[in-house]
Design an enzyme around this catalytic site. Sequence first.
Site, PDB file in Angstrom:
ATOM      1  NE  ARG A 248      -4.197  -1.550   0.087  1.00 17.76           N
ATOM      2  CZ  ARG A 248      -4.290  -2.648  -0.653  1.00 17.76           C
ATOM      3  NH1 ARG A 248      -3.261  -2.983  -1.427  1.00 17.76           N
ATOM      4  NH2 ARG A 248      -5.368  -3.390  -0.626  1.00 17.76           N
ATOM      5  CD  GLU A 276      -3.184   2.872  -5.842  1.00 16.85           C
ATOM      6  OE1 GLU A 276      -2.144   2.525  -5.252  1.00 16.85           O
ATOM      7  OE2 GLU A 276      -4.174   2.138  -5.985  1.00 16.85           O
ATOM      8  CG  HIS A 295      -3.552  -1.190  -7.039  1.00 14.40           C
ATOM      9  ND1 HIS A 295      -3.866  -0.408  -5.962  1.00 14.40           N
ATOM     10  CD2 HIS A 295      -3.532  -2.455  -6.573  1.00 14.40           C
ATOM     11  CE1 HIS A 295      -4.053  -1.167  -4.888  1.00 14.40           C
ATOM     12  NE2 HIS A 295      -3.843  -2.421  -5.235  1.00 14.40           N
TER      13      HIS A 295
END
Length: 337
Positions: A248, A276, A295
Site C-alpha cells: 500500500r 493513488e 495497481h
Amino acid sequence: MPSAQPPRAVFAMDPVHLPLLFPPPLMDRLRQVAEIDTALVVRDLTDPAAAPALARAEVLITGWGCPRLDASALVAAPELRTVLHAAGSVRSLIGDALWDGGITVSSAVTGNALPVAEYTLAMILLAGKDALAHRERFRTTHAHPTPAETAATGNLGRRVGVIGASRVGRRLLELLRPFDFAVSLYDPYVDAAEAAALGAEPLPLEELLRRSDIVSLHAPDIPETHRMLDRTRLALIRDGGVLINTSRGALVDTRALTDELVTGRLSAVLDVTDPEPLPAGSPLYTLPNVFLTPHIAGSLGNELARLGRVVAEELERMAAGLPLAHEVLHADLARVA
C-alpha cells in the site's frame, strides 16, 4: 455434519466482476452445493427487488463493489451467518455489528497473494539485472553494455530485504527459495525460528534497510505502519538500492521517496502510491529510475477465477459441515490487512 438443506446464498458485489470471478465451471460448483440465483447480484441492500432473497440468505458472497456490511445488513438479511469474500481485505467491508453478531467471515486473500508475489519476484529479478538502467541506456546508445557498465549487475548473492511476513510476503519468500539470493525479513510478529523456516534471516528494520540491495514491502496498512519508510529510513537504503512496493502506498512517505528518486540515488518499482493515482505532474511518471504501474500486481483478468475458486471451496466446506479454511478473525484485524 453436512447441512440437511443446502445453504441459501446471494451475490453482493459489482456485477461486472461476476463472470470473471465465477466462470461457468465455478458457477456450476456453487449451484451444486448452495441454493443461489446466479442472475441476482445485489449492490444495494435496500433494493426492494433483492429483499426476498436477502431475507432468506444465510451466506453473502461478496466482492469489489459490495456495500459496507453493517447493522443494516443484518436487518436486510436476518438469517445471515457467513460472508465469503471473493477478494482480499475485509477491513473496510465488515462492520462491528457483524463481528458482534457472530457472523463468520472468510476471505480469498490467499488466492490474491500469489499474483502479487509473482509480480514482485519478476521485479526483483529484473531489478537485479539492472534492467531499468540498461533499458534507458540502450534507448540512446543502441549498443550493448560494456563490462564496466554491467560490473554491478546480477542476481547472484544479491540481498533481498522483505518487510512483512504477510500472506504475500510468505508466498514471496517461498518463490525466492530456488534463487541465489540472500534473503532478510523484518516482521515484529515473527521470531528467529519461524524466519529461518521461511528461509530468511531476521533483521531489525533499520539493519535490513542498510544491508539490502532490494527492499520489498509487504506489511499491512495499519496505523503502526503508516509511512514506516519515512525520510530517515529511506536514507538508510544503500546507494543504488531498489525499493519495491506492491503493498500500500501509505507505507511510504511519497514526498521523501520522490526526493530520493529525483537525485537518482535509488530506484523504485511502485505498483501502489499515496495518493493513488499520483497527481498528473508527479515526476514519478517520467523518471527513468522508476517503474510505475497502476495497481496491477493483484488478481486481474483470468486470475480472478482463483479468487472465485477459494469461495467455491469454502462454500463446499460449509455444505459438508466443515469449518472454513480461510476464516478471518476480528481480533486479527489489528495486525493484518
